[in-house]
Design an enzyme around this catalytic site. Structure first.
Site, PDB file in Angstrom:
ATOM      1  N   LYS A 120     102.862  -7.841  53.078  1.00 59.28           N
ATOM      2  CA  LYS A 120     102.739  -6.841  52.347  1.00 59.28           C
ATOM      3  C   LYS A 120     104.025  -5.755  52.582  1.00 59.28           C
ATOM      4  O   LYS A 120     104.933  -5.366  51.636  1.00 59.28           O
ATOM      5  CB  LYS A 120     101.292  -6.014  52.302  1.00 59.28           C
ATOM      6  CG  LYS A 120     101.603  -4.561  51.811  1.00 59.28           C
ATOM      7  CD  LYS A 120     100.152  -3.727  52.180  1.00 59.28           C
ATOM      8  CE  LYS A 120      99.900  -3.167  53.496  1.00 59.28           C
ATOM      9  NZ  LYS A 120     100.531  -1.845  53.859  1.00 59.28           N
ATOM     10  N   ASN A 121     104.179  -5.512  53.846  1.00 54.40           N
ATOM     11  CA  ASN A 121     105.024  -4.813  54.312  1.00 54.40           C
ATOM     12  C   ASN A 121     106.522  -5.026  54.226  1.00 54.40           C
ATOM     13  O   ASN A 121     107.555  -4.308  54.323  1.00 54.40           O
ATOM     14  CB  ASN A 121     104.588  -3.988  55.540  1.00 54.40           C
ATOM     15  CG  ASN A 121     103.446  -3.103  55.807  1.00 54.40           C
ATOM     16  OD1 ASN A 121     103.095  -2.618  54.769  1.00 54.40           O
ATOM     17  ND2 ASN A 121     103.193  -2.887  56.779  1.00 54.40           N
ATOM     18  N   ARG A 153      94.058  -3.785  49.226  1.00 57.23           N
ATOM     19  CA  ARG A 153      95.390  -3.236  49.451  1.00 57.23           C
ATOM     20  C   ARG A 153      96.108  -4.272  50.129  1.00 57.23           C
ATOM     21  O   ARG A 153      97.488  -4.279  49.984  1.00 57.23           O
ATOM     22  CB  ARG A 153      95.511  -1.735  50.129  1.00 57.23           C
ATOM     23  CG  ARG A 153      95.008  -0.897  49.265  1.00 57.23           C
ATOM     24  CD  ARG A 153      95.343   0.638  49.850  1.00 57.23           C
ATOM     25  NE  ARG A 153      96.825   0.629  50.286  1.00 57.23           N
ATOM     26  CZ  ARG A 153      96.888   1.131  51.381  1.00 57.23           C
ATOM     27  NH1 ARG A 153      96.220   1.949  52.239  1.00 57.23           N
ATOM     28  NH2 ARG A 153      98.211   1.125  51.950  1.00 57.23           N
ATOM     29  N   ASP A 198      99.171  -1.843  63.909  1.00 56.83           N
ATOM     30  CA  ASP A 198      98.399  -2.547  62.763  1.00 56.83           C
ATOM     31  C   ASP A 198      97.397  -3.535  63.101  1.00 56.83           C
ATOM     32  O   ASP A 198      96.633  -4.082  62.409  1.00 56.83           O
ATOM     33  CB  ASP A 198      99.204  -3.176  61.699  1.00 56.83           C
ATOM     34  CG  ASP A 198     100.081  -1.846  60.862  1.00 56.83           C
ATOM     35  OD1 ASP A 198      99.382  -0.894  60.886  1.00 56.83           O
ATOM     36  OD2 ASP A 198     101.040  -2.344  60.225  1.00 56.83           O
ATOM     37  N   CYS A 203      97.204  11.095  55.693  1.00 56.07           N
ATOM     38  CA  CYS A 203      96.299  10.283  55.146  1.00 56.07           C
ATOM     39  C   CYS A 203      95.290   9.873  56.446  1.00 56.07           C
ATOM     40  O   CYS A 203      95.298  10.546  57.299  1.00 56.07           O
ATOM     41  CB  CYS A 203      96.951   9.013  54.863  1.00 56.07           C
ATOM     42  SG  CYS A 203      97.635   7.955  56.357  1.00 56.07           S
ATOM     43  N   ARG A 209     101.547  11.843  59.109  1.00 60.94           N
ATOM     44  CA  ARG A 209     102.741  10.922  58.575  1.00 60.94           C
ATOM     45  C   ARG A 209     103.618  11.761  57.783  1.00 60.94           C
ATOM     46  O   ARG A 209     103.738  11.256  56.426  1.00 60.94           O
ATOM     47  CB  ARG A 209     101.989   9.696  57.703  1.00 60.94           C
ATOM     48  CG  ARG A 209     101.170   8.947  58.617  1.00 60.94           C
ATOM     49  CD  ARG A 209     100.431   7.905  57.911  1.00 60.94           C
ATOM     50  NE  ARG A 209     101.383   6.806  57.787  1.00 60.94           N
ATOM     51  CZ  ARG A 209     101.165   5.445  57.076  1.00 60.94           C
ATOM     52  NH1 ARG A 209     100.064   5.330  56.451  1.00 60.94           N
ATOM     53  NH2 ARG A 209     101.971   4.840  56.927  1.00 60.94           N
TER      54      ARG A 209
HETATM   55  N1  EPU Z   1     107.252   9.882  61.524  1.00 59.20           N
HETATM   56  C1  EPU Z   1     107.600  11.094  61.514  1.00 59.20           C
HETATM   57  N2  EPU Z   1     108.315  11.397  60.423  1.00 59.20           N
HETATM   58  C2  EPU Z   1     108.991  10.709  59.621  1.00 59.20           C
HETATM   59  C3  EPU Z   1     108.529   9.176  59.440  1.00 59.20           C
HETATM   60  C4  EPU Z   1     107.509   8.912  60.493  1.00 59.20           C
HETATM   61  O1  EPU Z   1     107.157  12.021  62.296  1.00 59.20           O
HETATM   62  O2  EPU Z   1     109.858  11.020  58.843  1.00 59.20           O
HETATM   63  C5  EPU Z   1     106.133   9.678  62.620  1.00 59.20           C
HETATM   64  C6  EPU Z   1     104.950   8.738  61.691  1.00 59.20           C
HETATM   65  O3  EPU Z   1     104.069   9.973  61.592  1.00 59.20           O
HETATM   66  C7  EPU Z   1     104.375   8.137  62.968  1.00 59.20           C
HETATM   67  C8  EPU Z   1     105.719   7.358  63.495  1.00 59.20           C
HETATM   68  O4  EPU Z   1     106.751   8.197  63.178  1.00 59.20           O
HETATM   69  O5  EPU Z   1     103.860   8.758  64.099  1.00 59.20           O
HETATM   70  C9  EPU Z   1     106.065   6.090  63.008  1.00 59.20           C
HETATM   71  O6  EPU Z   1     105.652   5.664  61.558  1.00 59.20           O
HETATM   72  P1  EPU Z   1     106.667   4.894  60.656  1.00 59.20           P
HETATM   73  O7  EPU Z   1     107.514   5.723  59.810  1.00 59.20           O
HETATM   74  O8  EPU Z   1     107.154   3.956  61.487  1.00 59.20           O
HETATM   75  O9  EPU Z   1     105.443   4.326  59.658  1.00 59.20           O
HETATM   76  P2  EPU Z   1     105.543   4.026  58.215  1.00 59.20           P
HETATM   77  O10 EPU Z   1     106.914   3.478  57.883  1.00 59.20           O
HETATM   78  O11 EPU Z   1     104.811   5.200  57.442  1.00 59.20           O
HETATM   79  C10 EPU Z   1     104.761   1.559  58.325  1.00 59.20           C
HETATM   80  C11 EPU Z   1     104.063   0.489  57.774  1.00 59.20           C
HETATM   81  C12 EPU Z   1     102.675   0.831  58.287  1.00 59.20           C
HETATM   82  C13 EPU Z   1     102.728   0.562  60.047  1.00 59.20           C
HETATM   83  C14 EPU Z   1     103.805   1.706  60.481  1.00 59.20           C
HETATM   84  C15 EPU Z   1     104.029   1.321  61.954  1.00 59.20           C
HETATM   85  C16 EPU Z   1     104.817  -0.047  55.641  1.00 59.20           C
HETATM   86  C17 EPU Z   1     104.688   0.135  54.339  1.00 59.20           C
HETATM   87  N3  EPU Z   1     104.010   0.644  56.521  1.00 59.20           N
HETATM   88  O12 EPU Z   1     104.506   2.874  58.132  1.00 59.20           O
HETATM   89  O13 EPU Z   1     101.661  -0.022  57.981  1.00 59.20           O
HETATM   90  O14 EPU Z   1     101.499   1.099  60.578  1.00 59.20           O
HETATM   91  O15 EPU Z   1     104.933   1.238  59.724  1.00 59.20           O
HETATM   92  O16 EPU Z   1     104.375   0.179  62.267  1.00 59.20           O
HETATM   93  O17 EPU Z   1     105.775  -0.780  56.168  1.00 59.20           O
HETATM   94  C18 EPU Z   1      99.421  -0.924  57.170  1.00 59.20           C
HETATM   95  O18 EPU Z   1      99.981  -1.913  56.764  1.00 59.20           O
HETATM   96  O19 EPU Z   1      98.153  -0.799  57.346  1.00 59.20           O
HETATM   97  C19 EPU Z   1     100.371  -0.025  57.657  1.00 59.20           C
HETATM   98  C20 EPU Z   1      99.753   1.294  57.785  1.00 59.20           C
END
Ligand code: EPU
Length: 417
Positions: free
Chosen positions: A22-23, A396, A304, A115, A120
């Protein structure tokens, strides 16, 4: 709404084939925006998040043909808006921001809210776009991004690694003028997959898989054919299912090379893991041993997989501490697991789990994808019936989960209410 009903206590045996990730699929589909023409993707999983992504891209003027093998035609990209109705159902919708601004010089994307697993924010995505010369305005719940004269290469330093943030900026920077250096980026395999796809499309990115990416901007990208990698989190979830039930399961198309930190902990818990090519055999015969884990960005233990591992630790022969360092609120499964007899105490970012002799089935529900997966796993070993509501979370991210588990011997079914 659908429910999943599980009669626990069956040992899982046999083979399961892992679906496309998915990701990885989500950013790769968003990347299609960058290339006028038809991209062909293979191994696209049949998931609700993919349906949402297709709706989002269709809204922008892209057209589709197929399912698992999917043609995406971005010749007629017409619009630049990702509306609230779609972004609120899938945060990853924000992934269209980078490619839209790169190709059209503008984007209007609903600001994702908080969420179930944490606040996030997307501040790092926005700050990095500003570094590339994009003007950002937040109004009426939307991000307005404008770069009428195109993007300019820059040096970007992320405060912490962000997966979709790295992906978004990568897709923006590939067509920026000059060189972009991105430091402290996410090293997840899904990021590397996207970088590989973009290079295939004509981009010039060096350093994928490491902490720094160097991008030489190019004039334009062209469409290509690409196969999506296997889902490491789906594979890890079935590994826990095998271990929990004292089963013996061969996981085919298993990306074991990307599950190192998780497999190390699984082995310490008393589970045998044998990898032969792209198949991994997982079996447990002895007791479950307690192991501490701490979630960290790749290559560390994945957040995850935290909820699923917690179920295994709920039946271990001692005390374990699970520390969640990525998302501040990712323990929503704890109260439901407690209702099934688990002994778990949350103290800040740590969950302290005291292993029990067994779990007992109950009606439960969860508020996010991996939490829902943990409840399915708990149901597989609990005595009696577990009834899981809000199945749309599972849909999802897990393709045909009840069919795959049933084929391994679980007594599991889906009912429509
Ligand atoms: N963060 C910030 N500011 C930002 C972006 C992130 O503070 O602008 C923080 C987040 O709140 C978190 C940390 O940085 O504390 C890391 O978050 P990240 O941005 O890496 O997460 P994401 O990109 O929103 C993806 C996956 C998630 C997975 C996380 C961590 C996708 C579509 N989603 O989310 O997947 O948990 O990386 O590995 O790739 C899932 O599949 O169930 C899922 C939640």
């Amino acid at each position: 709404m659908d429910k999943i009903i599980i009669e626990g206590g069956r040992r899982l045996t046999g083979e399961v084939v892992i679906s496309g990730a998915k990701n990885a699929a989500l950013p790769c589909l968003a990347a299609a925006i960058l290339a006028p023409g038809i991209c062909r993707f293979h191994n696209i999983p049949n998931l609700r998040d993919i349906v949402t992504t297709k709706k989002l891209l269709a809204n922008l003027g892209l057209t589709f043909e197929g399912d698992s093998s999917l043609q995406v035609d971005a010749s007629n990209l017409a619009d630049h808006v990702a509306p609230y109705e779609l972004v609120k159902t899938m945060r990853a919708s924000v992934l269209v921001l980078g490619p839209l601004v790169a190709r059209l010089g503008k984007a209007k994307v609903s600001l994702p809210g908080g969420c179930a697993i944490g606040a996030r924010p997307v501040n790092m995505h926005l700050k990095a776009l500003e570094d590339l010369g994009v003007s950002i305005k937040l109004e009426h719940g939307y991000i307005y991004a404008d770069a009428p004269d195109g993007l300019k290469g820059a040096t970007i330093v992320f405060d912490q690694p962000t997966v979709t943030g790295t992906e978004n900026i990568l897709m923006a920077a590939v067509m920026a003028k000059g060189q972009t250096i991105m430091k402290n980026v996410a090293r997840e395999p899904e990021v590397s997959e996207l970088a590989g796809l973009l290079n295939q499309m004509g981009a010039n990115i060096v350093g994928a898989g490491g902490p720094e990416l160097v991008i030489e901007g190019v004039e334009g990208l062209y469409p290509v054919e690409h196969t999506i990698m296997s889902d490491r989190i789906e594979a890890g979830t079935y590994m826990v299912a095998a271990a929990l039930t004292g089963g013996e399961v061969t996981i085919k198309r298993c990306p074991a090379e990307y599950l190192g930190a998780f497999i190390e902990k699984l082995v310490k818990s008393g589970t045998e893991v044998i990898t032969l090519g792209d198949a991994t055999l997982v079996r447990r015969t002895g007791p479950i041993k307690s192991v501490d884990i701490k979630t960290t960005p790749y290559p560390g233990f994945p957040t995850d997989m935290q909820a699923q591992f917690m179920v295994l630790m709920s039946l271990a022969n001692g005390l374990s501490v699970l520390s969640e360092t990525i998302f501040e609120n990712r323990f929503m499964h704890v109260s439901e697991l407690r209702r099934m007899g688990a002994d778990i105490v949350v103290e800040g970012r740590n969950a302290i789990v005291r292993g029990q002799k067994g779990l007992s089935g109950a009606p439960v529900m969860a508020t996010d994808l991996r939490a829902s997966a943990s409840l399915v796993l708990a149901g597989l070993v609990a005595t009696g019936t577990t009834e899981i509501s809000r199945v749309y979370h599972l849909d999802r991210g897990y393709e045909h989960i009840e069919k795959k588990l049933a084929a391994l011997g679980a007594q599991i079914s889906r009912i429509q209410e």
